[in-house]
Every structure is written in structure tokens, then in C-alpha cells.
Design an enzyme around this catalytic site. Structure first.
Site, PDB file in Angstrom:
ATOM      1  N   ARG A 167       0.858  -0.995  -0.033  1.00 27.77           N
ATOM      2  CA  ARG A 167      -0.089   0.063  -0.097  1.00 27.77           C
ATOM      3  C   ARG A 167       0.956   1.145  -0.002  1.00 27.77           C
ATOM      4  O   ARG A 167       1.787   1.405   0.882  1.00 27.77           O
ATOM      5  CB  ARG A 167      -0.879   0.073   1.357  1.00 27.77           C
ATOM      6  CG  ARG A 167      -2.243   0.544   1.105  1.00 27.77           C
ATOM      7  CD  ARG A 167      -3.173   0.446   2.438  1.00 27.77           C
ATOM      8  NE  ARG A 167      -2.612   0.785   3.456  1.00 27.77           N
ATOM      9  CZ  ARG A 167      -3.268   1.017   4.480  1.00 27.77           C
ATOM     10  NH1 ARG A 167      -4.619   1.147   4.382  1.00 27.77           N
ATOM     11  NH2 ARG A 167      -2.861   1.667   5.572  1.00 27.77           N
ATOM     12  N   THR A 181      -0.877   7.360  -1.026  1.00 25.84           N
ATOM     13  CA  THR A 181      -2.239   7.489  -1.707  1.00 25.84           C
ATOM     14  C   THR A 181      -2.867   6.390  -1.008  1.00 25.84           C
ATOM     15  O   THR A 181      -4.172   6.364  -1.335  1.00 25.84           O
ATOM     16  CB  THR A 181      -1.859   7.294  -3.080  1.00 25.84           C
ATOM     17  OG1 THR A 181      -1.207   5.969  -3.339  1.00 25.84           O
ATOM     18  CG2 THR A 181      -1.000   8.244  -3.795  1.00 25.84           C
TER      19      THR A 181
HETATM   20  C1  PRP Z   1      -1.236  -4.325   4.388  1.00 27.62           C
HETATM   21  C2  PRP Z   1      -2.150  -5.582   4.524  1.00 27.62           C
HETATM   22  C3  PRP Z   1      -3.088  -5.453   3.165  1.00 27.62           C
HETATM   23  C4  PRP Z   1      -3.321  -4.042   3.233  1.00 27.62           C
HETATM   24  C5  PRP Z   1      -4.589  -3.472   3.595  1.00 27.62           C
HETATM   25  O1  PRP Z   1      -0.347  -4.545   3.734  1.00 27.62           O
HETATM   26  O2  PRP Z   1      -1.715  -6.680   4.815  1.00 27.62           O
HETATM   27  O3  PRP Z   1      -2.541  -6.104   2.393  1.00 27.62           O
HETATM   28  O4  PRP Z   1      -2.185  -3.287   4.008  1.00 27.62           O
HETATM   29  O5  PRP Z   1      -4.884  -2.038   3.434  1.00 27.62           O
HETATM   30  P1  PRP Z   1      -5.700  -1.702   2.415  1.00 27.62           P
HETATM   31  O6  PRP Z   1      -6.974  -2.429   2.465  1.00 27.62           O
HETATM   32  O7  PRP Z   1      -6.006  -0.402   2.677  1.00 27.62           O
HETATM   33  O8  PRP Z   1      -5.381  -1.856   0.759  1.00 27.62           O
HETATM   34  P2  PRP Z   1       0.860  -3.593   3.410  1.00 27.62           P
HETATM   35  O9  PRP Z   1       0.808  -2.671   2.276  1.00 27.62           O
HETATM   36  O10 PRP Z   1       1.250  -3.104   4.873  1.00 27.62           O
HETATM   37  O11 PRP Z   1       2.082  -4.560   3.043  1.00 27.62           O
HETATM   38  P3  PRP Z   1       2.870  -5.799   3.730  1.00 27.62           P
HETATM   39  O12 PRP Z   1       1.831  -6.871   4.052  1.00 27.62           O
HETATM   40  O13 PRP Z   1       4.067  -6.027   2.787  1.00 27.62           O
HETATM   41  O14 PRP Z   1       3.522  -5.312   5.031  1.00 27.62           O
HETATM   42  N1  URA Z   2      -2.515  -2.634   6.931  1.00 26.27           N
HETATM   43  C1  URA Z   2      -2.269  -3.034   8.254  1.00 26.27           C
HETATM   44  O1  URA Z   2      -1.419  -3.971   8.402  1.00 26.27           O
HETATM   45  N2  URA Z   2      -2.970  -2.692   9.230  1.00 26.27           N
HETATM   46  C2  URA Z   2      -3.927  -1.864   9.069  1.00 26.27           C
HETATM   47  O2  URA Z   2      -4.528  -1.488  10.328  1.00 26.27           O
HETATM   48  C3  URA Z   2      -4.318  -1.325   7.837  1.00 26.27           C
HETATM   49  C4  URA Z   2      -3.582  -1.780   6.953  1.00 26.27           C
END
Ligand code: PRP
Ligand code: URA
Length: 241
Positions: A136, A140
Site C-alpha cells: 500500500r 495515496t
Molecule cells: C497491508 C495488509 C493489506 C493492506 C490492507 O499490507 O496486509 O495487504 O495493507 O490495506 P488496504 O485494505 O487499505 O489496501 P501492506 O501494504 O502494509 O504490505 P505488507 O503486507 O507487505 O506489510
Molecule cells: N494494513 C495493516 O497492516 N494494518 C492496518 O490497520 C491497515 C492496513
């Protein structure tokens, strides 16, 4: 649900949560045909409370995410078709049931979705595993794809997308679009903690997709984190940050 906050934006959120609560019993449709099923089993609620705790160690967090995912398999596979078979017990012949041999695939969204894989494979060891890499964008909050490797016969399989956190829903909606663009026909989203905003976004983009979650939380904060949530699932699983 915590309604102890003030301001117009918060009031709108409270009203949205109330609308969700009214429909939550324990299965409801937020829009279209997609359902959200909250697994409010005592064991799940107990374990989810421990992973929410900021003092829970990385080791325990990892173990519990697997255990919760394993417990969720019972519900997410509830509708798998069975066929009757004849078996012989030490006493007599009888009719038993066997899984029809339906093909399944689980697709964790990297990184955090990886934490759910082993717990699920312990219960359905023959499932194939695809991987989707998304992160993410911190500014944005929109998902950025960096990896995708899926089973070649994805169009013949029931696909379970795994991601512990459903926040804005951007990552989950993008992951679902990706598997559909590769031919997936039946897709289910499995997460641990969902925010109402994410449920709505996924159901708007993919009304055919059912969502299973261990908990439905209150709202997203200004940084897109789920409240109360558990923080950053990837960081807590892998001990980063
Ligand atoms: C986190 C989580 C989801 C996403 C959720 O991933 O594991 O994939 O955020 O957020 P959203 O519903 O707003 O898209 P992150 O981008 O932190 O990546 P990671 O799992 O590699 O830490
Ligand atoms: N991704 C996470 O890991 N935690 C949150 O609360 C939202 C997005």
C-alpha cells in the site's frame, strides 16, 4: 463497538457502523450479493484479542495468526460438495461421505497474507498456493503490484485470497481483480480484521465475492489503519519496523 469519539466525520462513521451492525447477524450483505461472514466463535475471539495486544511477541503473533486461519477453514469450506461412498466399519457396511475432489487454491497477498498460509494448509494440505505481491503506497493508500504467480489451472479452482487486514479494501479489490483477470471464476476473501470501509469497497467492486473475517472493526484512522485493529500486520508478523 467504540462510539466514544466526537465530530461530524466521526458521527458519520458511527452511523455507518450502526448500519453495518444492524445487518450483522452474523451474516449480512453490504451491497450486491456478496456476503460478509464474521466468525464470532469464542476461540477465534480469544485469539484475536491476543494478537490485538501490542505486547504480544512476534513469535506468539505468528503462531496465533496461523491458528486463527486454521480455525477459519472450518467455516470457509462449509459448502464444499460431498459425494456418498460405501465404507465398511469393523461392524458393517455403511454409507460415508468424501469430498468431491473439488480443486482449491489459496492466494496470500504478500507479505502479511503469508502468515495465514500454514494454518490453512494444515487442514487442506492439497490446496495449491499462488502469491500476489502488493504494498500500500503510504501517501495515496492505493495498492502497488510487484509480484504475481498463480496456479496455471486457476480457472478450475475455487480461489481463497488471504490477507489479514481489510482496511480501505484497495489491496483486496486489486488482488481479486488480478485473479479474475487470470481466469478465476469463484473467489472468496479471507481476512482476520475488516473495516466497514474495506467491506464496502470490495463488495462494490466485486459483488460476487464473499468475505470471511474474524472481526469487523470500527473505522479507519487518518493514516488508513484499522481502529482498534492490531497495527501493521506485516510488521508484527515479521518483526520489521
Ligand atoms: C497491508 C495488509 C493489506 C493492506 C490492507 O499490507 O496486509 O495487504 O495493507 O490495506 P488496504 O485494505 O487499505 O489496501 P501492506 O501494504 O502494509 O504490505 P505488507 O503486507 O507487505 O506489510
Ligand atoms: N494494513 C495493516 O497492516 N494494518 C492496518 O490497520 C491497515 C492496513
Amino acid at each position: 463497538l467504540d462510539t466514544n469519539f466526537k465530530g461530524n466525520r466521526h458521527e458519520r462513521r458511527v452511523s455507518k457502523i450502526k448500519q453495518f451492525e444492524e445487518k450483522l447477524a452474523p451474516t449480512y450483505s453490504s451491497s450486491g450479493e456478496g456476503r460478509i461472514v464474521i466468525l464470532d466463535h469464542p476461540l477465534v475471539r480469544h485469539k484475536v484479542s491476543i494478537i490485538r495486544d501490542k505486547n504480544t511477541s512476534v513469535k506468539e503473533f505468528r503462531e496465533l495468526v496461523q491458528e486463527i486461519a486454521g480455525l477459519m477453514v472450518y467455516e470457509i469450506t462449509r459448502n464444499l460438495p460431498l459425494v456418498k461412498i460405501e465404507i465398511e466399519t469393523p461392524i458393517e457396511k455403511t454409507i460415508g461421505y468424501t469430498l468431491e475432489g473439488k480443486k482449491l487454491a489459496i492466494v496470500p497477498v504478500l507479505r502479511a497474507g503469508l502468515g495465514m498460509v500454514d494454518g490453512i494448509l494444515q487442514v487442506i494440505p492439497n490446496a495449491k498456493v499462488g502469491h500476489i505481491g502488493l504494498y500500500r503506497d503510504p501517501e495515496t493508500l492505493e495498492p502497488v503490484e510487484y509480484y504475481c504467480k498463480l496456479p496455471s489451472d486457476i480457472n478450475e479452482r475455487d480461489i481463497f485470497i488471504l490477507d489479514p487486514m481489510l482496511a480501505t479494501g484497495g489491496s483486496a479489490a486489486a488482488a481479486i481483480s488480478l485473479v479474475k483477470s487470470r481466469g478465476a471464476r469463484k473467489v472468496t476473501l479471507v481476512c482476520l480484521i475488516a473495516a466497514p470501509e474495506g467491506v464496502e469497497r470490495v463488495h462494490q467492486a466485486h459483488p460476487d465475492v464473499d468475505i470471511y473475517a474474524a472481526a469487523l472493526d470500527n473505522y479507519l484512522n487518518d493514516h488508513g489503519y484499522i481502529v482498534p485493529g492490531l497495527g501493521d500486520a506485516g510488521d508484527r508478523l515479521f518483526g520489521t519496523k
